[in-house]
Write a protein that holds these residues in place. Structure first.
Motif, PDB file in Angstrom:
ATOM      1  N   MET A 158      -3.240  27.532 -55.181  1.00 34.42           N
ATOM      2  CA  MET A 158      -3.054  27.728 -53.794  1.00 34.42           C
ATOM      3  C   MET A 158      -3.323  26.170 -53.875  1.00 34.42           C
ATOM      4  N   PRO A 159      -2.376  25.414 -52.761  1.00 31.61           N
ATOM      5  CA  PRO A 159      -3.787  25.083 -51.308  1.00 31.61           C
ATOM      6  C   PRO A 159      -4.724  25.493 -50.889  1.00 31.61           C
ATOM      7  N   SER A 160      -5.835  25.157 -51.257  1.00 34.22           N
ATOM      8  CA  SER A 160      -7.288  26.236 -50.634  1.00 34.22           C
ATOM      9  C   SER A 160      -7.299  25.618 -49.242  1.00 34.22           C
ATOM     10  N   GLY A 161      -7.090  26.986 -48.601  1.00 29.59           N
ATOM     11  CA  GLY A 161      -7.832  27.454 -47.304  1.00 29.59           C
ATOM     12  C   GLY A 161      -5.825  28.451 -46.587  1.00 29.59           C
ATOM     13  N   LEU A 162      -4.913  28.204 -47.714  1.00 30.74           N
ATOM     14  CA  LEU A 162      -3.568  28.706 -47.496  1.00 30.74           C
ATOM     15  C   LEU A 162      -3.473  30.973 -48.284  1.00 30.74           C
ATOM     16  N   TYR A 163      -2.981  30.544 -46.913  1.00 27.81           N
ATOM     17  CA  TYR A 163      -2.241  32.149 -47.523  1.00 27.81           C
ATOM     18  C   TYR A 163      -1.377  32.309 -47.835  1.00 27.81           C
ATOM     19  N   MET A 164      -1.136  33.589 -48.809  1.00 19.96           N
ATOM     20  CA  MET A 164      -0.251  33.591 -50.130  1.00 19.96           C
ATOM     21  C   MET A 164       1.535  33.507 -49.258  1.00 19.96           C
ATOM     22  N   VAL A 165       1.051  34.673 -48.300  1.00 25.42           N
ATOM     23  CA  VAL A 165       1.999  34.916 -46.651  1.00 25.42           C
ATOM     24  C   VAL A 165       2.320  34.890 -46.118  1.00 25.42           C
ATOM     25  N   ASP A 166       1.462  35.337 -44.960  1.00 32.63           N
ATOM     26  CA  ASP A 166       1.709  34.996 -43.292  1.00 32.63           C
ATOM     27  C   ASP A 166       0.558  34.489 -42.877  1.00 32.63           C
ATOM     28  N   ASN A 167       0.314  33.150 -42.394  1.00 34.64           N
ATOM     29  CA  ASN A 167      -0.721  32.346 -42.141  1.00 34.64           C
ATOM     30  C   ASN A 167      -0.288  32.159 -40.498  1.00 34.64           C
ATOM     31  N   PHE A 168       0.149  33.410 -39.742  1.00 36.59           N
ATOM     32  CA  PHE A 168      -0.043  33.078 -38.419  1.00 36.59           C
ATOM     33  C   PHE A 168      -1.569  33.674 -38.020  1.00 36.59           C
ATOM     34  N   GLY A 169      -2.137  32.789 -36.792  1.00 35.11           N
ATOM     35  CA  GLY A 169      -3.555  33.450 -37.051  1.00 35.11           C
ATOM     36  C   GLY A 169      -4.171  32.151 -37.615  1.00 35.11           C
ATOM     37  N   ASN A 170      -3.644  31.921 -38.511  1.00 36.83           N
ATOM     38  CA  ASN A 170      -4.390  31.505 -39.812  1.00 36.83           C
ATOM     39  C   ASN A 170      -5.125  29.314 -39.192  1.00 36.83           C
ATOM     40  N   ASN A 171      -6.035  29.038 -38.356  1.00 32.89           N
ATOM     41  CA  ASN A 171      -6.636  28.307 -37.584  1.00 32.89           C
ATOM     42  C   ASN A 171      -7.324  27.339 -38.096  1.00 32.89           C
ATOM     43  N   GLY A 172      -7.969  28.029 -39.642  1.00 31.56           N
ATOM     44  CA  GLY A 172      -8.708  27.073 -40.943  1.00 31.56           C
ATOM     45  C   GLY A 172      -8.644  26.049 -41.281  1.00 31.56           C
ATOM     46  N   ARG A 380      19.319  31.825 -30.801  1.00 28.22           N
ATOM     47  CA  ARG A 380      20.452  31.914 -29.950  1.00 28.22           C
ATOM     48  C   ARG A 380      20.866  33.692 -30.180  1.00 28.22           C
ATOM     49  N   LEU A 381      20.502  34.137 -31.690  1.00 29.46           N
ATOM     50  CA  LEU A 381      21.275  35.670 -31.801  1.00 29.46           C
ATOM     51  C   LEU A 381      20.125  35.897 -31.971  1.00 29.46           C
ATOM     52  N   VAL A 382      18.914  36.176 -31.813  1.00 32.41           N
ATOM     53  CA  VAL A 382      17.597  36.895 -32.249  1.00 32.41           C
ATOM     54  C   VAL A 382      16.828  37.255 -30.994  1.00 32.41           C
ATOM     55  N   GLY A 383      16.595  35.824 -30.244  1.00 29.33           N
ATOM     56  CA  GLY A 383      15.753  35.068 -29.090  1.00 29.33           C
ATOM     57  C   GLY A 383      14.044  34.331 -30.302  1.00 29.33           C
ATOM     58  N   GLU A 384      13.569  34.536 -29.595  1.00 29.04           N
ATOM     59  CA  GLU A 384      11.903  33.562 -29.727  1.00 29.04           C
ATOM     60  C   GLU A 384      11.541  34.504 -30.934  1.00 29.04           C
ATOM     61  N   TYR A 385      10.613  33.604 -31.608  1.00 31.10           N
ATOM     62  CA  TYR A 385       9.738  34.619 -32.554  1.00 31.10           C
ATOM     63  C   TYR A 385       8.979  34.098 -32.959  1.00 31.10           C
ATOM     64  N   GLU A 386       6.723  34.698 -33.018  1.00 27.33           N
ATOM     65  CA  GLU A 386       6.167  33.691 -33.219  1.00 27.33           C
ATOM     66  C   GLU A 386       5.593  32.780 -34.175  1.00 27.33           C
ATOM     67  N   SER A 387       6.240  33.609 -35.774  1.00 29.23           N
ATOM     68  CA  SER A 387       5.516  32.722 -36.939  1.00 29.23           C
ATOM     69  C   SER A 387       7.613  32.357 -38.437  1.00 29.23           C
ATOM     70  N   ASP A 388       6.947  32.433 -38.779  1.00 26.90           N
ATOM     71  CA  ASP A 388       7.725  31.983 -40.219  1.00 26.90           C
ATOM     72  C   ASP A 388       8.386  33.145 -40.501  1.00 26.90           C
ATOM     73  N   MET A 389       6.958  34.469 -40.951  1.00 21.09           N
ATOM     74  CA  MET A 389       6.925  35.435 -40.828  1.00 21.09           C
ATOM     75  C   MET A 389       7.968  36.862 -39.710  1.00 21.09           C
ATOM     76  N   ASP A 390       7.465  36.077 -38.922  1.00 22.50           N
ATOM     77  CA  ASP A 390       8.135  37.053 -37.748  1.00 22.50           C
ATOM     78  C   ASP A 390      10.040  36.140 -38.063  1.00 22.50           C
TER      79      ASP A 390
END
Length: 500
Positions: A158-172, A380-390
């Motif tokens: 893994m690139p150091s600092g990257l989480y395996m799944v959801d990185n929303f909120g990962n500001n490091g 346009r079908l589903v609306g806004e989402y906050e992150s890639d995982m969302d």
């Protein structure tokens, strides 16, 4: 190929250790040897290496890589971030082994700066898949320095600092690798637009984890590979005729956009459908018949856009949307199609925009219809989402709610199916980001659907086949110069590769 999470990877490690059996330090040696095999195959001995290590098992991998590179005659030095007093058991043992090689090792305490030099390839082994907190403060400044040095970076697992799944909120801080040598399975974060750039080009290395254990693991997420299609593809028989391979109807085009109908239809034929009928506005009749001579053509009663529908009874699959416009007239045509069709539909482009403006129609879609939005159409079908995982969660929820298959187009196109599974595609390239590429995909999926493939298989195979043809076209034309017609032209070669 299933995509595993961190807990499943750890369990696979432990199962292999206990049942092969193999000591954990020898498994680390094997994994690191696979990394070195790739490095030696990619870089000659004129290159120098700088292994930057943490103190966990990922750092232990880095120390083994350094030792094996030195034993292979490469120039290599090592920097260790001492963010804790003692490392993992296997890290400490491999540090002893490395010191016996009288290697150039620098151990950095909190606040000390990494000595970065030009013309050294950096091997990033600071943190691996077990990371759960953002990299901050002193270590963050060191990672930022690594990213600024402008030398090639090879990350271990893994690139150091990257989480395996959801990185929303990962500001490091996160290492921006050129290559990531990842173990056994892709990591979900490699496949997302916001985080996939950190892993660079990633390579899956088989480190010998127990295959029976891996095969028993369950996951919502899958990575489509060529071997996944071997049991699915239907081989043609000597006495088959065109009636055995379906009759597709493609409803497409409007004034100025007949090319979309032509591209979708040509792709549908090249993907193997037995019969094809195009339903286009009157203005498109001559160009359609001259460009798609193998197809039949019916024209709308309107000169410039789709008005009404032909009888649907002769057709085993139907696509709607490429180049069709979103006027009230074409919108009414889609409403009629949804009401009258007993078979799954393929809906793309303006068909999706019409649905976005008439969301109540979604609940009436024939089950297992296939929708193929790009990210803007999907939003346009589903609306806004906050992150890639969302976004992936929204994709799955939409698929389950409306009992449809949704192909979210882009790098590693994601295919969500009603049972909650998501399939990520392994083929394709940036050259396919060109006008008409989506129309080609619509034609391919419609072709497979008409030939009798299950809608899930039609969608997955269509996406893979489309990307494979694009990869062949990129090899011949270059990504910059590719056009959608080049993808169509390589469909035959692509399918031949799949069947070989």
């Amino acid at each position: 190929m299933i995509i595993l999470d961190a807990n499943q990877i750890r369990a696979a490690d432990q199962f292999t250790i206990e049942n092969e059996p193999i000591p954990s330090i020898d498994l680390m040696e094997r994994a690191s040897a696979r990394c070195v095999e790739w490095i030696v195959g990619h870089y000659d001995k004129s290159n120098s290496f700088h292994v930057v290590s943490g103190m966990g098992n990922n750092g232990g991998d880095g120390l083994v890589i350094a030792r094996l590179l030195l034993s292979s005659g490469y120039t290599c030095r090592i920097s260790i971030f001492k963010y804790t007093q003692t490392g993992s058991k296997d890290f400490e043992e491999n540090l002893k082994r490395l010191k016996q090689k009288q290697a150039n090792i620098q151990e950095l305490e909190n606040g000390e700066e990494l000595d970065l030099k030009p013309n050294e390839i950096i091997v990033d082994a600071i943190f691996g898949s077990g990371l759960t907190r953002p990299i901050e403060n002193w270590l963050a400044s060191q990672v930022n320095s690594i990213n600024k040095i402008n030398e090639e970076i090879v990350s271990v697992d893994m690139p150091s600092g990257l989480y395996m799944v959801d990185n929303f909120g990962n500001n490091g801080a996160i290492v921006k690798a050129d290559y990531t040598l990842t173990f056994e399975t892709p990591k979900l974060s490699f496949l997302f637009p916001d985080t996939g750039t950190y892993s660079g080009k990633w390579i899956i290395l088989d480190i010998g984890l127990n295959k029976e254990f891996l095969a028993k693991q369950e996951s919502r997420y899958h990575y489509l590979m060529e071997e996944d299609f071997e049991p699915v593809l239907v081989q043609r028989k000597k006495f088959d005729h065109k009636g055995n391979y379906g009759h597709a109807l493609i409803i497409a085009g409007s004034k100025g956009k007949i090319g979309a109908a032509i591209l979708a239809s040509r792709a549908c034929l090249k993907a193997g459908v037995g019969l094809l009928t195009g339903y286009v506005p009157e203005c498109g009749y001559t160009s359609f018949q001259s460009k798609v001579s193998e197809a039949m053509c019916i024209t709308s009663e309107d000169e410039n856009e789709i008005l009404g529908l032909p009888s649907l009874s002769p057709y085993s699959a139907c696509a709607f949307g490429p180049g069709i416009g979103a006027s009230p007239v074409s919108s009414q045509a889609l409403k009629m199609l949804i009401q009258e069709s007993n078979n799954p539909l393929v809906i793309d482009a303006d068909g999706l925009n019409i649905l976005a403006n008439n969301k109540t129609w979604l609940q009436y879609l024939p089950p297992h219809s296939i929708l193929t939005p790009h990210p803007g159409e999907f939003k346009r079908l589903v609306g806004e989402y906050e992150s890639d995982m969302d976004r992936i969660d929204a994709l799955s929820a939409f698929s389950e709610k409306y009992r449809c298959i949704v192909v979210l187009k882009g790098a590693y196109s994601a295919i969500a199916v009603p049972d909650g599974q998501v399939f990520f595609n392994s083929t394709g390239n940036p050259g396919m980001a060109t006008a008409g590429s989506g129309d080609v995909l619509t034609g391919i999926i419609t072709s497979f659907l008409a030939q009798g493939y299950h809608p899930v298989h039609a969608a997955c195979l269509g996406v893979y086949y489309h990307g494979k043809a694009g990869d062949i076209a990129a090899e011949k034309q270059g990504e910059q110069s590719m056009i959608a017609g080049d993808i169509v032209n390589e469909l035959g070669e692509s399918l031949k590769v799949l069947r070989s």
